[in-house]
Structure formats: structure tokens, C-alpha cells
Design an enzyme around this catalytic site. Sequence first.
Site, PDB file in Angstrom:
ATOM      1  CB  CYS A  64       0.194   6.166   3.311  1.00 22.08           C
ATOM      2  SG  CYS A  64      -1.517   6.009   3.862  1.00 22.08           S
ATOM      3  CG  HIS A  99      -2.718   6.275  -1.901  1.00 24.66           C
ATOM      4  ND1 HIS A  99      -1.465   5.754  -1.673  1.00 24.66           N
ATOM      5  CD2 HIS A  99      -3.239   6.560  -0.677  1.00 24.66           C
ATOM      6  CE1 HIS A  99      -1.241   5.715  -0.369  1.00 24.66           C
ATOM      7  NE2 HIS A  99      -2.300   6.213   0.260  1.00 24.66           N
ATOM      8  CD  GLU A 100      -6.278   8.708  -0.403  1.00 21.48           C
ATOM      9  OE1 GLU A 100      -6.650   7.977   0.543  1.00 21.48           O
ATOM     10  OE2 GLU A 100      -5.183   9.288  -0.401  1.00 21.48           O
ATOM     11  CG  HIS A 105      -6.403   4.156   2.156  1.00 24.26           C
ATOM     12  ND1 HIS A 105      -5.936   3.603   3.341  1.00 24.26           N
ATOM     13  CD2 HIS A 105      -5.473   5.055   1.779  1.00 24.26           C
ATOM     14  CE1 HIS A 105      -4.783   4.143   3.648  1.00 24.26           C
ATOM     15  NE2 HIS A 105      -4.464   5.044   2.712  1.00 24.26           N
TER      16      HIS A 105
END
Length: 155
Positions: free
Chosen positions: A104, A145-146, A149
Site C-alpha cells: 500500500c 483494497h480501495e 480504505h
Amino acid sequence: MICPIVTSPVLLQIPSTNATQADRSVGENLKETLQAHAHECVGMAANMIGVHKRIIVVAGQNATKKTNEKILSKQKGHTLPEPILMYNPEITKFSKPYETKEGCLSLSGVRSTTRYEQITVRYLDEQFNERTEQFSGFTAQIIQHEIDHCNGILI
């Protein structure tokens, strides 16, 4: 505008709120910042540039693990496939879990995580039209993954 990258885990773990049309400039800043980091990054969420809104940008459908290998080896001059900008993305279906390792831009090192090979995502596109699309492979991994976040989840 290319924005600085947030690296504080405390700030990155704050869940984001839904984006509105007033947040379009954040989406554009996110795209520009991703392109500026194309040599080391394939996706970003708005909290990585200090804005806690549910906005992500990913390298696009043509992103491959080979793209990731280039990024991991930090070869300069690499450009990303046409990015996909998503406002308020939500995974509505997922299948075929697998274990992988991810890095990341906001954090040092590589960590293990579980991802899904196939996902369906409902989101608003750049014109704020609602879309539902299926993604698979590496693009699906980046999106997951985003979205993590956006939810304040770090790998």
C-alpha cells in the site's frame, strides 16, 4: 491537483462518508495523484489524500499482475491503463476467495490478505450515473483494497 499521500494509520482508519456531486474535484485530484504515482501504485482511495469520502480510482480493466510486478520493482516511466473512477462503490457480490499479499502506498511493507477473484460492484461513475459491473482478477483485487480504505480497513 496532485495531493500529498496520508501515511498515518490513525487517519486512514476513519471510515469515509458518501460522496456527492460537490466532491467531483476530489475525484479529479485522486486521478491526477494516482497518475503521478503510477510507478508505484495501481489504485487509491480519497482518504489517502486526506479526504474521508467514498471515492476510489483504480488502474482499469487492463491492469494485470505484470503491472503490479513493474510497480513492485519500482520501474520509472510506467503509465497506468485508463483509470476507473468510482463514487460510493459497494461490493454487492463476491466469489472464489484466495490468499494474496499486497502493498500500500500509504503503508510500508507487504501484508497477507484474503481477496475474491470475482466481484460485482455498484457505484456512481464520473457523471454520477449509477452503474453495476463485474470485475475479476487483478482489477477486482485493486477495487477490494480501495473499498477497504473507504471502510477504514488497512491490510
